[in-house]
Design a protein around this motif. Sequence first.
Motif, short mmCIF file in Angstrom:
data_model
loop_
_atom_site.label_atom_id
_atom_site.label_comp_id
_atom_site.label_asym_id
_atom_site.label_seq_id
_atom_site.Cartn_x
_atom_site.Cartn_y
_atom_site.Cartn_z
N GLU A 67 0.85 -1.13 0.09
CA GLU A 67 0.10 -0.01 0.05
C GLU A 67 0.92 1.37 0.09
N LEU A 68 2.00 1.11 0.78
CA LEU A 68 2.86 2.19 0.71
C LEU A 68 3.36 2.77 -0.78
N GLN A 69 3.81 1.55 -1.46
CA GLN A 69 4.14 1.76 -2.93
C GLN A 69 2.90 2.36 -3.76
N HIS A 70 1.63 1.82 -3.36
CA HIS A 70 0.52 2.46 -4.16
C HIS A 70 0.39 3.88 -4.01
N MET A 71 0.49 4.40 -2.72
CA MET A 71 0.60 5.75 -2.38
C MET A 71 1.40 6.51 -3.17
N ALA A 72 2.68 6.12 -3.19
CA ALA A 72 3.90 6.63 -3.90
C ALA A 72 3.45 6.73 -5.35
N LYS A 73 2.82 5.63 -6.08
CA LYS A 73 2.45 5.93 -7.38
C LYS A 73 1.52 6.85 -7.65
N LEU A 74 0.47 6.94 -6.82
CA LEU A 74 -0.52 7.88 -7.03
C LEU A 74 -0.15 9.31 -6.85
N SER A 75 1.02 9.46 -5.74
CA SER A 75 1.46 10.84 -5.60
C SER A 75 2.38 11.37 -6.82
N ALA A 76 3.08 10.26 -7.40
CA ALA A 76 3.76 10.59 -8.81
C ALA A 76 2.80 11.22 -9.91
N VAL A 77 1.87 10.66 -9.88
CA VAL A 77 0.77 10.86 -10.73
C VAL A 77 0.22 12.55 -10.45
N GLU A 145 -3.09 9.00 -20.06
CA GLU A 145 -2.44 7.72 -20.08
C GLU A 145 -1.85 7.44 -18.54
N ILE A 146 -1.00 8.34 -18.17
CA ILE A 146 -0.46 8.10 -16.76
C ILE A 146 -1.55 7.51 -15.94
N GLU A 147 -2.69 8.16 -15.70
CA GLU A 147 -3.63 8.17 -14.72
C GLU A 147 -4.25 6.84 -15.27
N THR A 148 -4.47 6.25 -16.44
CA THR A 148 -5.09 4.94 -16.91
C THR A 148 -4.20 3.96 -16.38
N LEU A 149 -2.98 4.06 -16.75
CA LEU A 149 -1.98 2.92 -16.56
C LEU A 149 -1.84 2.84 -15.01
N THR A 150 -1.85 3.87 -14.35
CA THR A 150 -1.70 3.81 -12.84
C THR A 150 -3.06 3.04 -12.28
#
Length: 215
Positions: A67-77, A145-150
Motif C-alpha cells: 500500500e505504501l508503494q501504491h500511495m507513492a505511485k498515486l503521488s507521482a501521478v 495515459e499515466i492515470e489510466t496505466l496507474t
Amino acid sequence: MKKILALSILVSAAFALHSQSLIGSQLKSKEAIILYLIEQEKVAHDLYRVLDTMWVTDVFNRVSNEELQHMAKLSAVAGEFMIDVPVHFNEYPEGQFVDGKLRRLYTDLLLAANFSLEEAYRACANLEERKMLDLKAALKQPNFEIETLTYKALLIGAEDNLKLFIRELLNINTGYTPVWLSTSEYEALTKNILPNDGWRNTDHNAKSQSRISLF
C-alpha cells in the motif's frame, strides 16, 4: 450470536457510507479523485499495519508494504499534474485521515477485524473490494495515459489482495460473500483460488490472544 450480529451490523455500516463510488458523483475533479485515492490507500496501509501487530501471519505485513508503494505511485501521478499532495498524508499518525468518510471506514473495519482472525481477513477483503469499485470508477473518468496505466495497475493489485484474503479464509475452512462484486465478477476472479495456494504463514494464533480488546 450477539457478537456475530454486532459484527454484521458494523460491516454493513462501514460499507453503507456510500452505496456507490463517490468518484464521478461527488468527486469529479482530477485533484479530488487522486487525493481521495491516495488517502484510501493510506486507510489500507494503516489497517494492515495494525492487524500485523495483532495476528501471527505474514499476510498483513506484506500487503501493508504494498500500500505504501501504491500511495507513492498515486503521488507521482499527482506530481505530473502539479497537484499538491498535503504533507499530512504521510505525516499523519496511523489511523488519522482528512476525509471523514474514510476515517469512519477505517474505524469500523478495525473494530470488525478485532473479533477474530477470520473477521480480520473478511474486513480486509471488503476493503479491497471497495478499492476495486473506486478504481473502476476512476477509470471511467476522462484520463490521461499515466492515470489510466496507474489505475489499472492498482486495480490488479487490489484484485490480487482480495484473492489473497479469500485464500486465507479458505485455509481456515470458511468462505467469503462479496459485498460489491456481482456474482459473475466474483466467480470469474476467484475460480482458480485454492487453499494453501501460494505463500502463507500457517501459524494463525493471535499475537495477542490475551490482549486487552482494542475497543
